[in-house]
Design a protein around this motif. Sequence first.
Motif, PDB file in Angstrom:
ATOM      1  N   ASP A  79       0.834  -1.206   0.000  1.00 38.98           N
ATOM      2  CA  ASP A  79       0.000   0.000   0.000  1.00 38.98           C
ATOM      3  C   ASP A  79       0.867   1.255   0.000  1.00 38.98           C
ATOM      4  OD1 ASP A  79      -2.279  -1.538  -0.003  1.00 38.98           O
ATOM      5  OD2 ASP A  79      -2.658  -1.340   2.159  1.00 38.98           O
ATOM      6  N   ARG A  82       2.384   1.762  -3.404  1.00 43.74           N
ATOM      7  CA  ARG A  82       1.368   2.249  -4.337  1.00 43.74           C
ATOM      8  C   ARG A  82       1.118   3.739  -4.129  1.00 43.74           C
ATOM      9  NH1 ARG A  82      -3.452   3.279  -3.329  1.00 43.74           N
ATOM     10  NH2 ARG A  82      -3.577   1.977  -1.480  1.00 43.74           N
ATOM     11  N   ARG A  83       0.969   4.144  -2.847  1.00 45.64           N
ATOM     12  CA  ARG A  83       0.750   5.565  -2.552  1.00 45.64           C
ATOM     13  C   ARG A  83       1.954   6.415  -2.976  1.00 45.64           C
ATOM     14  NH1 ARG A  83      -0.426   5.510   3.384  1.00 45.64           N
ATOM     15  NH2 ARG A  83      -0.107   3.323   3.164  1.00 45.64           N
ATOM     16  N   THR A  85       4.044   5.766  -5.379  1.00 40.84           N
ATOM     17  CA  THR A  85       4.029   5.845  -6.839  1.00 40.84           C
ATOM     18  C   THR A  85       2.982   6.849  -7.314  1.00 40.84           C
ATOM     19  OG1 THR A  85       4.753   3.550  -6.991  1.00 40.84           O
ATOM     20  CG2 THR A  85       3.752   4.492  -8.967  1.00 40.84           C
ATOM     21  N   GLU A  86       1.805   6.836  -6.682  1.00 41.04           N
ATOM     22  CA  GLU A  86       0.764   7.804  -7.039  1.00 41.04           C
ATOM     23  C   GLU A  86       1.227   9.237  -6.779  1.00 41.04           C
ATOM     24  OE1 GLU A  86      -2.673   6.696  -4.798  1.00 41.04           O
ATOM     25  OE2 GLU A  86      -3.113   4.940  -6.051  1.00 41.04           O
ATOM     26  N   ILE A  87       1.867   9.456  -5.642  1.00 42.06           N
ATOM     27  CA  ILE A  87       2.355  10.797  -5.302  1.00 42.06           C
ATOM     28  C   ILE A  87       3.433  11.228  -6.294  1.00 42.06           C
ATOM     29  CG2 ILE A  87       3.695  12.077  -3.591  1.00 42.06           C
ATOM     30  CD1 ILE A  87       2.163  10.479  -1.423  1.00 42.06           C
ATOM     31  N   THR A  89       3.870  10.169  -9.377  1.00 39.06           N
ATOM     32  CA  THR A  89       3.244  10.414 -10.678  1.00 39.06           C
ATOM     33  C   THR A  89       2.536  11.770 -10.683  1.00 39.06           C
ATOM     34  OG1 THR A  89       2.936   8.044 -10.991  1.00 39.06           O
ATOM     35  CG2 THR A  89       1.602   9.504 -12.364  1.00 39.06           C
ATOM     36  N   LYS A  90       1.773  12.049  -9.635  1.00 36.07           N
ATOM     37  CA  LYS A  90       1.062  13.330  -9.538  1.00 36.07           C
ATOM     38  C   LYS A  90       2.053  14.487  -9.507  1.00 36.07           C
ATOM     39  CE  LYS A  90      -2.177  15.882  -6.664  1.00 36.07           C
ATOM     40  NZ  LYS A  90      -2.901  15.923  -5.408  1.00 36.07           N
TER      41      LYS A  90
END
Length: 131
Positions: A79, A82-83, A85-87, A89-90
């Motif tokens: 988790d 994943r978070r 990677t999302e941060i 990417t954003k």
Amino acid sequence: MTVALLEIEDTSDWLGCPTELETCRYFLRMTENEVQELTLQLRKTREDIFGLVQMHADATKECGALRAELAKTKTDLADSNRRATEIETKSNWELMANSRHICELILTIRELSGEKPFESPYPIQRDTPDT
């Protein structure tokens, strides 16, 4: 050669020679002592085995708890990855958008200041045969 019965020495009346009954009692006491010793060894061995079985049960229980904790930690790690990677990417998208916006603003400033925005600010130097 035959041996006469009188030539075999009778030792039953000698001092210190046990009778058959005394010999049987002696072996009976030795056997009883050995059985008692083996019984004590068996009891101790059973206690040792019980202790080992208990230690195995405790280790198995602890192993199960550690496996559950490891599975939870792996889930938490996935988790978190994943978070992250999302941060990331954003953040990259925001940086690209900001960079584009800055380029557009620079272009607007150049246009408003009368510069030719697509003309290079550095003159192009060409190799001439004179140099």
